[in-house]
Design a protein around this motif. Structure first.
Motif, short mmCIF file in Angstrom:
data_model
loop_
_atom_site.label_atom_id
_atom_site.label_comp_id
_atom_site.label_asym_id
_atom_site.label_seq_id
_atom_site.Cartn_x
_atom_site.Cartn_y
_atom_site.Cartn_z
N HIS A 244 -9.85 -0.90 -0.55
CA HIS A 244 -8.66 -1.64 -0.58
C HIS A 244 -7.95 -1.57 0.85
O HIS A 244 -7.51 -2.44 1.23
CB HIS A 244 -8.06 -1.07 -1.69
CG HIS A 244 -6.31 -1.68 -1.66
ND1 HIS A 244 -5.50 -1.23 -0.85
CD2 HIS A 244 -5.92 -2.68 -2.25
CE1 HIS A 244 -4.31 -2.20 -1.20
NE2 HIS A 244 -4.76 -3.01 -1.59
N ASP A 245 -7.93 -0.34 1.36
CA ASP A 245 -7.09 -0.08 2.56
C ASP A 245 -7.86 -0.77 3.90
O ASP A 245 -7.01 -1.08 4.93
CB ASP A 245 -6.87 1.46 2.89
CG ASP A 245 -5.95 2.13 1.82
OD1 ASP A 245 -5.30 1.23 1.15
OD2 ASP A 245 -6.16 3.17 1.74
N ASN A 246 -9.11 -1.10 3.87
CA ASN A 246 -9.76 -1.41 5.05
C ASN A 246 -10.29 -2.93 4.58
O ASN A 246 -11.20 -3.64 5.48
CB ASN A 246 -11.03 -0.74 5.35
CG ASN A 246 -10.38 0.84 5.99
OD1 ASN A 246 -10.21 0.67 7.03
ND2 ASN A 246 -10.52 1.80 5.28
N LYS A 247 -9.75 -3.78 3.69
CA LYS A 247 -10.21 -4.88 3.33
C LYS A 247 -11.84 -5.26 2.83
O LYS A 247 -11.96 -6.22 3.63
CB LYS A 247 -9.53 -5.85 4.31
CG LYS A 247 -8.05 -5.85 4.62
CD LYS A 247 -7.63 -6.92 5.58
CE LYS A 247 -6.15 -6.83 5.86
NZ LYS A 247 -5.65 -7.79 6.91
N LEU A 248 -12.15 -4.20 2.70
CA LEU A 248 -13.61 -4.17 2.07
C LEU A 248 -13.92 -4.91 0.66
O LEU A 248 -14.92 -5.01 0.48
CB LEU A 248 -14.19 -3.00 2.30
CG LEU A 248 -14.19 -2.40 3.79
CD1 LEU A 248 -14.68 -0.86 3.68
CD2 LEU A 248 -15.13 -3.04 4.59
N ASP A 249 -12.82 -5.10 -0.04
CA ASP A 249 -12.94 -5.52 -1.24
C ASP A 249 -13.10 -7.16 -0.97
O ASP A 249 -12.71 -7.69 -0.09
CB ASP A 249 -11.75 -5.15 -2.36
CG ASP A 249 -10.44 -5.12 -1.62
OD1 ASP A 249 -10.43 -5.69 -0.52
OD2 ASP A 249 -9.47 -5.00 -2.36
N TRP A 250 -13.34 -7.78 -2.35
CA TRP A 250 -13.61 -9.13 -2.25
C TRP A 250 -12.47 -9.87 -2.77
O TRP A 250 -11.90 -9.42 -4.01
CB TRP A 250 -15.03 -9.63 -3.10
CG TRP A 250 -15.47 -10.81 -3.10
CD1 TRP A 250 -15.12 -12.00 -3.77
CD2 TRP A 250 -16.57 -11.13 -2.20
NE1 TRP A 250 -15.96 -13.01 -3.05
CE2 TRP A 250 -16.78 -12.54 -2.21
CE3 TRP A 250 -17.26 -10.52 -1.06
CZ2 TRP A 250 -17.62 -13.34 -1.28
CZ3 TRP A 250 -18.13 -11.20 -0.23
CH2 TRP A 250 -18.27 -12.46 -0.43
N PRO A 251 -12.15 -11.04 -2.21
CA PRO A 251 -12.74 -11.96 -0.97
C PRO A 251 -12.32 -11.23 0.34
O PRO A 251 -12.52 -11.91 1.16
CB PRO A 251 -12.34 -13.22 -1.42
CG PRO A 251 -11.12 -13.29 -2.04
CD PRO A 251 -10.92 -11.97 -2.68
N ALA A 252 -11.18 -10.24 0.21
CA ALA A 252 -10.56 -9.87 1.77
C ALA A 252 -11.62 -9.68 2.62
O ALA A 252 -11.28 -9.80 3.80
CB ALA A 252 -9.67 -8.92 1.45
N ILE A 253 -12.83 -9.24 2.46
CA ILE A 253 -13.69 -8.82 3.44
C ILE A 253 -14.14 -9.98 4.22
O ILE A 253 -14.71 -9.95 5.34
CB ILE A 253 -14.93 -8.12 2.72
CG1 ILE A 253 -15.88 -7.56 3.72
CG2 ILE A 253 -15.79 -9.00 1.94
CD1 ILE A 253 -16.86 -6.50 3.37
N LEU A 254 -14.24 -11.15 3.69
CA LEU A 254 -14.39 -12.45 4.39
C LEU A 254 -13.80 -12.91 5.23
O LEU A 254 -13.79 -13.58 6.27
CB LEU A 254 -14.50 -13.38 3.26
CG LEU A 254 -15.81 -13.42 2.35
CD1 LEU A 254 -15.63 -14.58 1.27
CD2 LEU A 254 -17.12 -13.67 3.21
N GLY A 255 -12.26 -12.10 5.39
CA GLY A 255 -11.41 -12.72 6.50
C GLY A 255 -11.30 -11.70 7.71
O GLY A 255 -10.50 -11.84 8.31
N GLN A 256 -12.57 -10.71 7.97
CA GLN A 256 -12.44 -9.79 8.95
C GLN A 256 -14.09 -9.88 9.36
O GLN A 256 -14.98 -10.59 8.53
CB GLN A 256 -12.08 -8.61 8.80
CG GLN A 256 -12.84 -7.70 7.67
CD GLN A 256 -12.41 -6.38 7.46
OE1 GLN A 256 -11.14 -6.24 7.94
NE2 GLN A 256 -12.96 -5.63 6.82
N SER A 257 -14.16 -9.36 10.44
CA SER A 257 -15.66 -9.69 11.12
C SER A 257 -16.59 -8.67 10.35
O SER A 257 -16.17 -7.71 9.89
CB SER A 257 -15.52 -9.31 12.96
OG SER A 257 -15.28 -7.98 12.86
#
Length: 318
Positions: A244-257
Motif C-alpha cells: 500500500h505505502d509503495n503503490k504496489l497494489d492493483w491498479p496503483a502499480i500501473l501508475g509507476q514505472s
C-alpha cells in the motif's frame, strides 16, 4: 530565403511551415524546445538536381517522372517546383547534400535532435540506403540517452531507422523499465507494432511483479508460509502495508514505472518481534527474537529483475 544545393538544378523545393514542432513531448524536453515554425509566407526555396532526386528517392522519382504536374512542367519547361511541409531547414539541407553526394558539406557530428529530424526526412522520401554509411559517423556514445525522456524516444527511432539491434534493445529496455504510463511514438514513424509491443511488455512485466507479491501474500494467508498464526499475521500485515505505502497494489502499480516498483519490492522490511522461548511461558524475560526463515522477504520473494528486457529488432523486420 533561398538555398542552392545545385546551381544548375532543375528543381526548386519550396518548404512551407519550416521548423514546425517536432516529436512533441508533454514533459519538459531535456534537449530544449523545438524551434518555432518559420513564418515566411513564400516558403524557403532550395534549388536541387532532378537527376539526384530521382536516383535517390522513389517518392521524388514518382513526382518527377509520373503523370503529375511537376513532371509535366519539368518536361515542357526544363524546370519545376516541388512543395514540402514542416521540415527542419538544417535537417533538410543535410539530407539533400547527402543525396547530392556533397559529403564535404555534411557535418560529421550531429545532435540527437538533428539526427532524428534527418532520418525522419530520409524515411519519408524512402532514402534509408542513402544514409546507411552515416550511421557509423553520426551514431556516437555521446548522444545515447540513459533515462526515459523525449530524447530516448528519438533514440528508439534512430536505432530502428539504422537497424541497430543492440542499441534498439537497450533503448526499448529503458523505455519499458522507466516509463510510468503509456509509451507514445511522439509522431515519429516508429512502427505501430513496436509501440504496441513496448506497452504490452511493460504492462505484463508489472503484472508479473504484482503477481509475485500477491502470490506470496496468498501463501502466507493460507498457511504455506510462516511458522504459526502470529508469524503469518505479522508477515501478511507487513507485506500488505508495504504494498500500500509503495503503490504496489492493483491498479496503483500501473501508475509507476517497473523500475520503481522493482526497487520497492526489494525493500520490504523484515518484521522483528520477541516471543516466549517455550509455549505457555509468560515470563517477559524469557523471550527470544523470532527468527523464522520466511521473515526474510528477500528470500521469500526471490531475486527480482530490476529492468525489463528490451525488444529484439529482428522480430519486427519483414
Amino acid at each position: 530565403m533561398a538555398h542552392v544545393i545545385d546551381p544548375s538544378g532543375e528543381v526548386t523545393i519550396i518548404l512551407h511551415n519550416a521548423n514546425a514542432p517536432f516529436a512533441i513531448w508533454s514533459a519538459p524536453i531535456s534537449s530544449g524546445p523545438a524551434r518555432k515554425a518559420d513564418d515566411t509566407n513564400k516558403g524557403v526555396r532550395i534549388r536541387v538536381s532532378a537527376k539526384h532526386l530521382i536516383l535517390a528517392s522513389p517518392v521524388f522519382e514518382r513526382a518527377l517522372t509520373g503523370p503529375w504536374r511537376e513532371s509535366i512542367t519539368l518536361d515542357q519547361e526544363g524546370s519545376t517546383e516541388i512543395t514540402a511541409e514542416g521540415w527542419d531547414i538544417e535537417a533538410l539541407l543535410i539530407f539533400l547534400r547527402v543525396i547530392h553526394c556533397q559529403f564535404q558539406l555534411v557535418p560529421l557530428d550531429l545532435s540527437l535532435e538533428v539526427l532524428a529530424k534527418v532520418t525522419v526526412i530520409a524515411d519519408y522520401y524512402g532514402c534509408r540506403a542513402a544514409l546507411g554509411f552515416f550511421s557509423c559517423v553520426w551514431v556516437q556514445d555521446s548522444i545515447i540517452p540513459k533515462t526515459y525522456s523525449r530524447d530516448l524516444m528519438l533514440w528508439v527511432w534512430v536505432t530502428w531507422f539504422f537497424t541497430l539491434p543492440d542499441q534498439f534493445r537497450g533503448a526499448t529496455s529503458i523505455a519499458m523499465s522507466q516509463c510510468s504510463g503509456e509509451i507514445y511514438s511522439l509522431g515519429l514513424p516508429i512502427p505501430r507494432a513496436v509501440i504496441e509491443r513496448m506497452n504490452a511488455v511493460r504492462q505484463s512485466s508489472i503484472q508479473s511483479l504484482h503477481g509475485l507479491l500477491e502470490g506470496q501474500g496468498a501463501k502466507i494467508l493460507h498457511g504455506e508460509r510462516g511458522c504459526h498464526f502470529e508469524c503469518r499475521a505479522m508477515l501478511f500485515g507487513v507485506l500488505s502495508m508495504h504494498m500500500h505505502d509503495n503503490k504496489l497494489d492493483w491498479p496503483a502499480i500501473l501508475g509507476q514505472s517497473y523500475e520503481t516498483s522493482a526497487r520497492a519490492t526489494e525493500t520490504v522490511r523484515r518484521p522483528r518481534w520477541r516471543e516466549p522461548c517455550s509455549e505457555g511461558s509468560s515470563n517477559t524475560n524469557n523471550r527470544r527474537l523470532h527468527n523464522c526463515p520466511d521473515c526474510n522477504f528477500t528470500r521469500l520473494l526471490g531475486p527480482v529483475e530490476q529492468s525489463v528486457q528490451g525488444l529484439r529488432l529482428q522480430n519486427f523486420l519483414v
